[in-house]
Design an enzyme around this catalytic site. Structure first.
Site, PDB file in Angstrom:
ATOM      1  N   GLN A 196      37.284  -2.892 -16.784  1.00 34.09           N
ATOM      2  CA  GLN A 196      37.229  -4.144 -17.530  1.00 34.09           C
ATOM      3  C   GLN A 196      36.041  -4.202 -18.481  1.00 34.09           C
ATOM      4  OE1 GLN A 196      37.226  -7.180 -14.474  1.00 34.09           O
ATOM      5  NE2 GLN A 196      39.170  -6.490 -13.624  1.00 34.09           N
ATOM      6  N   HIS A 206      34.747  -6.836 -13.230  1.00 27.20           N
ATOM      7  CA  HIS A 206      33.966  -8.072 -13.217  1.00 27.20           C
ATOM      8  C   HIS A 206      32.653  -7.997 -14.014  1.00 27.20           C
ATOM      9  CE1 HIS A 206      36.168  -9.111  -9.185  1.00 27.20           C
ATOM     10  NE2 HIS A 206      36.998  -8.876 -10.201  1.00 27.20           N
ATOM     11  N   GLU A 212      39.513 -20.928 -10.677  1.00 25.01           N
ATOM     12  CA  GLU A 212      38.876 -22.247 -10.718  1.00 25.01           C
ATOM     13  C   GLU A 212      38.455 -22.648 -12.116  1.00 25.01           C
ATOM     14  OE1 GLU A 212      36.552 -21.937  -6.386  1.00 25.01           O
ATOM     15  OE2 GLU A 212      35.420 -22.156  -8.248  1.00 25.01           O
ATOM     16  N   TYR A 240      28.349 -22.237  -6.786  1.00 27.42           N
ATOM     17  CA  TYR A 240      29.788 -22.440  -6.892  1.00 27.42           C
ATOM     18  C   TYR A 240      30.586 -21.727  -5.794  1.00 27.42           C
ATOM     19  CZ  TYR A 240      28.882 -25.161 -10.963  1.00 27.42           C
ATOM     20  OH  TYR A 240      28.433 -26.175 -11.790  1.00 27.42           O
ATOM     21  N   TYR A 274      43.331  -9.820  -1.496  1.00 30.53           N
ATOM     22  CA  TYR A 274      44.481  -9.153  -2.076  1.00 30.53           C
ATOM     23  C   TYR A 274      45.287  -8.516  -0.949  1.00 30.53           C
ATOM     24  CZ  TYR A 274      42.137  -9.733  -6.556  1.00 30.53           C
ATOM     25  OH  TYR A 274      41.529 -10.267  -7.668  1.00 30.53           O
TER      26      TYR A 274
END
Length: 397
Positions: free
Chosen positions: A115, A179, A273, A283, A294
């Site tokens: 990513q 991420h 979210e 958070y 998963y």
């Protein structure tokens, strides 16, 4: 009593080795909580909405191609003259003048893995005067092998980046491919916010203020850390951090009316979210979550815990959100004020109708167009979307 101290320390270390992820998480939370809990009160209001049906695409609009034949358009921003600046994740930066795209040179070396790559781009609010733009990208510079998210700014001159300066580089590098984050937003006071995902280290990074990743950051436009950032003065903390306990925020925007910074972030299997970003708040990732592992099976302690924020909205199942915009023009009729979130997983643009500070309706747009990587409101008041494997489009109604 002094002679017992080494024994106690040895016992703590031994227990930590036996159950590393949970102990590391708890230690990080407790260290930071003592310093901030008297100042920051968390939102414990459980979201009251559940199972809001997703309405089908009404197709009461037109989709217009702007830039075609792109591989992975990730970031978009506009210059004061209306030119569109966009990134391709593989490491290329472009300027589109309405007719043709021109490649911008001087982009730093980008670490392309999973990513990671060349991610978001934003123009300085005073670009007309200072010609400054900002990029987020995966970089292999610094400690360790692999890469991590970096934030840099440069002067854009004749389609070339000059005077490039790295403002923030997360550490340590890792070969993990997931991420990286990473989105930008400017608040009304001129602070720059950016997100960095927890880099696949869910039990190590997001709850530890001494480690990068799993956080929203706030800096001055020149990279300085604001003196009133919430963790300034907390021993060993990453003082650029503004929040923690975030997973992988790939959507962030400033509310066009209130100026509040709002993000959304990926959950695992369920638990994506939307969060209103407040200074110093935790958070919750991975201690609380509305998602599951998963392949199934719970991993979080619960969906709520004292000292940890509840989301404004969450999705079950996950839509894999990327890109975030809020419509702020009457030209779209009853769409005005709605939130727009791209879905990578289901390949549509989700529109959330907002009333009295809550979601009352969900609707698909451009259903089946492809993996929605980004959505933004352009300076002309139009909705722009970036679609993997296709390009950039506008939506008119």
């Amino acid at each position: 009593m002094k002679c017992l101290t080494p024994i106690l320390l040895l016992l703590v270390f031994t227990l930590g080795c036996k159950k590393e992820s949970k102990t590391t998480k708890d230690i990080a939370f407790n260290e930071s909580k003592e310093s901030i809990e008297t100042v920051f009160k968390s939102n414990q209001s459980i979201p009251s909405f559940q199972n809001i049906p997703l309405e089908e695409d009404q197709k009461n609009y037109t989709v217009n191609p702007i830039v075609t034949d792109l591989t992975n358009p990730w970031g978009m921003t506009w210059l004061p003259n209306g030119d569109l600046i966009y990134t391709e994740k593989e490491g290329d930066l472009y300027r589109f003048d309405g007719k043709k795209s021109y490649q911008i040179s001087g982009v730093p070396e980008v670490y392309v893995r999973g990513q990671g790559g060349l991610l978001d781009v934003t123009a300085h609010p005073n670009f007309k005067e200072n010609k400054s733009i900002y990029i987020s990208y995966a970089s292999s510079e610094g400690e360790g092998t692999g890469g991590h998210t970096a934030i840099a700014n440069a002067i854009l001159k004749n389609d070339y980046l000059t005077d490039l300066k790295v403002l923030y580089k997360a550490a340590p590098n890792t070969k993990k491919g997931q991420h990286f984050g990473s989105r930008f937003a400017w608040d009304q006071e001129g602070y720059l916010y950016f997100s960095i995902g927890e880099r696949g280290e869910r039990d190590v990074n997001p709850q530890d203020l001494k480690r990068d990743g799993g956080k929203i950051y706030r800096i001055h436009d020149d990279g300085r850390v604001p003196t009133d950032n919430p963790f300034v003065g907390v021993a060993g903390a990453k003082t650029a951090a503004f929040t923690y306990g975030n997973r992988n925020p790939q959507g962030m925007t400033a509310h066009p009316k209130t100026g509040e910074i709002i993000t959304h972030e990926h959950g695992p299997q369920g638990g994506d979210e939307i969060n209103f970003i407040k200074p110093g708040r935790n958070y919750g990732w991975p201690v609380i979550s509305y998602g599951e592992n998963y392949g199934g099976g719970e991993f979080a302690e619960s969906t709520a815990k004292e000292g940890m924020e509840q989301p404004f909205y969450y999705w079950v199942p996950s839509i894999a959100p990327s890109g975030f915009a809020i419509i702020d023009t009457t030209a779209y009729g009853d769409w005005n004020g709605n939130y727009l979130v791209g879905s990578l997983k289901f390949q549509y643009l989700e529109m959330l109708y907002i009333k009295d500070k809550r979601v009352i309706k969900r609707e698909k747009l451009v259903d089946g167009i492809g993996r929605l990587r980004n959505v933004k409101m352009g300076p002309d008041g139009l909705i722009y979307i970036a679609v993997e494997g296709k390009g950039i489009f506008s939506i008119k109604r």
